[in-house]
Enzyme design. Structure first.
Site, PDB file in Angstrom:
ATOM      1  N   LYS A 105       0.837  -1.209   0.000  1.00 47.80           N
ATOM      2  CA  LYS A 105       0.000   0.000   0.000  1.00 47.80           C
ATOM      3  C   LYS A 105       0.865   1.250   0.000  1.00 47.80           C
ATOM      4  O   LYS A 105       0.663   2.164  -0.807  1.00 47.80           O
ATOM      5  CB  LYS A 105      -0.886  -0.022   1.243  1.00 47.80           C
ATOM      6  N   ASP A 146      -6.033   7.975   8.488  1.00 49.02           N
ATOM      7  CA  ASP A 146      -6.207   7.401   9.823  1.00 49.02           C
ATOM      8  C   ASP A 146      -6.224   8.496  10.875  1.00 49.02           C
ATOM      9  O   ASP A 146      -5.531   9.492  10.754  1.00 49.02           O
ATOM     10  CB  ASP A 146      -5.007   6.506  10.167  1.00 49.02           C
ATOM     11  N   ASP A 201       3.213   0.211  12.143  1.00 50.20           N
ATOM     12  CA  ASP A 201       2.045  -0.370  11.465  1.00 50.20           C
ATOM     13  C   ASP A 201       1.828  -1.839  11.821  1.00 50.20           C
ATOM     14  O   ASP A 201       0.843  -2.437  11.397  1.00 50.20           O
ATOM     15  CB  ASP A 201       2.187  -0.233   9.937  1.00 50.20           C
TER      16      ASP A 201
HETATM   17  C1  UD1 Z   1       3.658   6.660   6.618  1.00 47.90           C
HETATM   18  C2  UD1 Z   1       2.774   5.481   6.314  1.00 47.90           C
HETATM   19  C3  UD1 Z   1       2.145   4.949   7.585  1.00 47.90           C
HETATM   20  C4  UD1 Z   1       3.208   4.643   8.621  1.00 47.90           C
HETATM   21  C5  UD1 Z   1       4.126   5.847   8.817  1.00 47.90           C
HETATM   22  C6  UD1 Z   1       5.286   5.556   9.747  1.00 47.90           C
HETATM   23  C7  UD1 Z   1       1.967   5.951   4.089  1.00 47.90           C
HETATM   24  C8  UD1 Z   1       0.799   6.239   3.223  1.00 47.90           C
HETATM   25  N1  UD1 Z   1       1.726   5.882   5.405  1.00 47.90           N
HETATM   26  O1  UD1 Z   1       2.821   7.694   7.124  1.00 47.90           O
HETATM   27  O2  UD1 Z   1       1.433   3.739   7.254  1.00 47.90           O
HETATM   28  O3  UD1 Z   1       2.575   4.346   9.843  1.00 47.90           O
HETATM   29  O4  UD1 Z   1       4.658   6.273   7.557  1.00 47.90           O
HETATM   30  O5  UD1 Z   1       6.007   4.457   9.300  1.00 47.90           O
HETATM   31  O6  UD1 Z   1       3.070   5.724   3.623  1.00 47.90           O
HETATM   32  N2  UD1 Z   1       5.338  14.276  11.458  1.00 47.90           N
HETATM   33  C9  UD1 Z   1       5.372  15.596  11.809  1.00 47.90           C
HETATM   34  N3  UD1 Z   1       5.559  16.528  10.841  1.00 47.90           N
HETATM   35  C10 UD1 Z   1       5.715  16.201   9.535  1.00 47.90           C
HETATM   36  C11 UD1 Z   1       5.673  14.843   9.182  1.00 47.90           C
HETATM   37  C12 UD1 Z   1       5.494  13.905  10.168  1.00 47.90           C
HETATM   38  O7  UD1 Z   1       5.229  15.939  12.964  1.00 47.90           O
HETATM   39  O8  UD1 Z   1       5.883  17.106   8.709  1.00 47.90           O
HETATM   40  C13 UD1 Z   1       5.133  13.256  12.496  1.00 47.90           C
HETATM   41  C14 UD1 Z   1       3.755  12.621  12.402  1.00 47.90           C
HETATM   42  O9  UD1 Z   1       2.807  13.378  13.083  1.00 47.90           O
HETATM   43  C15 UD1 Z   1       3.999  11.282  13.028  1.00 47.90           C
HETATM   44  C16 UD1 Z   1       5.429  10.955  12.646  1.00 47.90           C
HETATM   45  O10 UD1 Z   1       6.034  12.194  12.292  1.00 47.90           O
HETATM   46  O11 UD1 Z   1       3.919  11.353  14.430  1.00 47.90           O
HETATM   47  C17 UD1 Z   1       5.565   9.952  11.542  1.00 47.90           C
HETATM   48  O12 UD1 Z   1       5.032  10.477  10.361  1.00 47.90           O
HETATM   49  P1  UD1 Z   1       5.512  10.013   8.915  1.00 47.90           P
HETATM   50  O13 UD1 Z   1       6.744   9.194   9.013  1.00 47.90           O
HETATM   51  O14 UD1 Z   1       5.535  11.238   8.069  1.00 47.90           O
HETATM   52  O15 UD1 Z   1       4.338   9.068   8.465  1.00 47.90           O
HETATM   53  P2  UD1 Z   1       3.372   9.194   7.209  1.00 47.90           P
HETATM   54  O16 UD1 Z   1       4.183   9.484   5.986  1.00 47.90           O
HETATM   55  O17 UD1 Z   1       2.215  10.047   7.541  1.00 47.90           O
END
Ligand code: UD1
Length: 433
Positions: free
Chosen positions: A29, A125, A312
């Protein structure tokens, strides 16, 4: 297959049957959605294979159609052709964007290809704050101007140039968006403290096949030299390691014996180590895993960005550990509210205490059936797994979350011998409603 009325369906689970048989993994995914977003960058037709038949994929297709791309998605054949021969529109349609957080992945490609982007702040989510500050700060360092207003973000970058970007945290989404932007920016971009999940490596390799210049793939430092255009290619989505981990834990939990095919064991190094430490027998083949039940024992697990233990897989692991002898400790470091599933598990009889981002799981605690609601994609799968070892009947509501991430979840569990059904919620008796 996907059913447009699926959000009104429920899963009905009866526990007791060990899972036995073979399951072949879908494309990941978290790779497929980003590979699709990369279609925006392609000066021609991008052809993707092993695209999973999950609900987020048609939503992403709608986002891309809304930007003017030609999209030919065939979920039966697991293929998707994306045509961005004409320059895309830069204003993403709010209705589709707000449905999945992964639609945020169009931000970097749009900025790269059209030098501007406007999109609604995305949904997905409900696990934690999930800010986008790292995405936006990185784009600003590359010369972009950013506005956020009325639930939308707008980015203009007439002079998009390379920069040295050091991320506060190895965010998956921010790494991908900045990588996308850098592929067509002027000069060199270095992303330090980059995320290096297997899905990002898959994306990097496809971008290289399209003509991008990227060094450091799989390491925490990515160096990207911008090029003028990216050309068409054909690409096969990497297998879904989270799906692999889910079926592995379900097999171990139910006392089963399951062979998982089209898996890359090296993507699952730490989950395999933890499963073995918990007493599960895991045999590794070149592209398969055989998972057999053992005497389950407590283990301690900490979630971290890759190569750490994936967040995950944390809800599924909690279900497994609820049936392991002894006290396990689980620490969640990625999403602050991912423990919200624990309350549901406790209602089924699990003995779990939460203190901040730490959980203490005492097992084995007998589980009994319950009605579970409001779960996210992984918690929905974990809830189904809990039902597979609970006494009585477990009902999973809001199953559209599970549809977002697991292709044919119920038919595949049935093929492995599970007593699970998908029925319209209206068919449930008043006592279940
Ligand atoms: C992706 C995955 C998700 C997985 C996650 C961590 C997809 C579609 N989803 O989500 O399934 O659980 O990686 O492995 O690929 N954060 C900030 N600021 C930002 C970006 C992130 O504070 O600009 C924080 C988020 O709130 C969160 C953490 O960093 O607490 C992880 O986020 P991130 O690694 O960006 O996950 P996603 O890309 O959203």
């Amino acid at each position: 297959m996907l059913d447009p009325t699926s959000s009104d369906d429920v899963f009905v689970v009866h526990g007791g049957a060990p899972l036995r048989g073979t399951v072949r993994l879908s494309g990941a995914k978290n790779s497929a959605l980003k590979l699709m977003a990369a279609g925006i960058l392609c000066d021609g037709v991008l052809e993707l294979r092993e695209v999973p038949a999950i609900a987020d994929v048609p939503v992403m297709a709608d986002v891309l159609r809304g930007l003017g791309l030609g999209v030919d998605l065939d979920l039966e054949a697991n293929t998707c052709k994306l045509d961005a021969s004409e320059e895309p529109d830069w204003h993403a349609p709010a209705d589709a964007v707000s449905r999945i957080r992964a639609s945020l992945s169009v931000l970097g490609p749009l900025v790269a290809r059209t030098r501007r982007a406007r999109l609604a702040l995305p949904g997905g989510d409900r696990i934690g704050a999930r800010g986008i500050d790292l995405h936006l700060r990185g784009l600003e360092a590359m010369g972009a101007t950013v506005w956020e207003r009325d639930g939308e973000v707008e980015v203009h970058a007439d002079d998009l140039h390379g920069a040295l970007l050091t991320l506060d945290f190895p965010s998956v989404g921010a790494t991908e968006n900045l990588l996308f932007a850098a592929t067509l920016a002027d000069g060199e971009t270095v992303i330090d403290n980059a995320a290096r999940e297997p899905e990002i490596q898959d994306l990097c390799r496809m971008l290289v096949a399209m003509g991008a210049t990227i060094e450091g793939i799989g390491s925490p430092t990515l160096s990207i030299e911008g090029v003028d255009r990216l050309r068409p290619t054909r690409w096969e989505t990497c297998p879904d390691r989270i799906e692999a981990g889910t079926y592995a834990m379900a097999a171990a939990l139910t006392g089963g014996d399951v062979v998982i095919e089209r898996v890359r064991p090296t993507d699952l190094t730490l989950p395999i180590i933890k499963l073995r430490a918990a007493g599960v027998v895991v045999e590794e083949g070149a592209d398969s895993l055989r998972v057999k039940a053992g005497e389950l024992e407590a283990v301690d697990v900490v979630t971290l960005p890759y190569p750490g233990f994936p967040t995950d897989l944390q809800p599924q692991l909690m279900v497994l550990l609820s049936q392991a002898a002894g006290t396990s400790r689980c620490t969640e470091n990625v999403f602050e509210s991912r423990f919200s599933f624990v309350e549901e598990l406790r209602r089924m009889g699990a003995d779990i205490d939460i203190d901040g981002h730490h959980a203490l799981i005492r097992g084995p605690a007998p589980l009994h059936g319950a009605t579970l609601t409001g779960l996210d994609v992984r918690a929905g799968a974990a809830g189904t797994m809990a039902g597979l070892v609970a006494s009585g009947e477990t009902i999973i509501r809001d199953v559209h979350h599970v549809d977002r991430g697991y292709a044919d979840w119920i038919p595949r569990l049935q093929a492995l011998g599970a007593d699970v059904r998908r029925v319209p919620a209206a068919q449930l008796g008043a006592a279940d409603a």
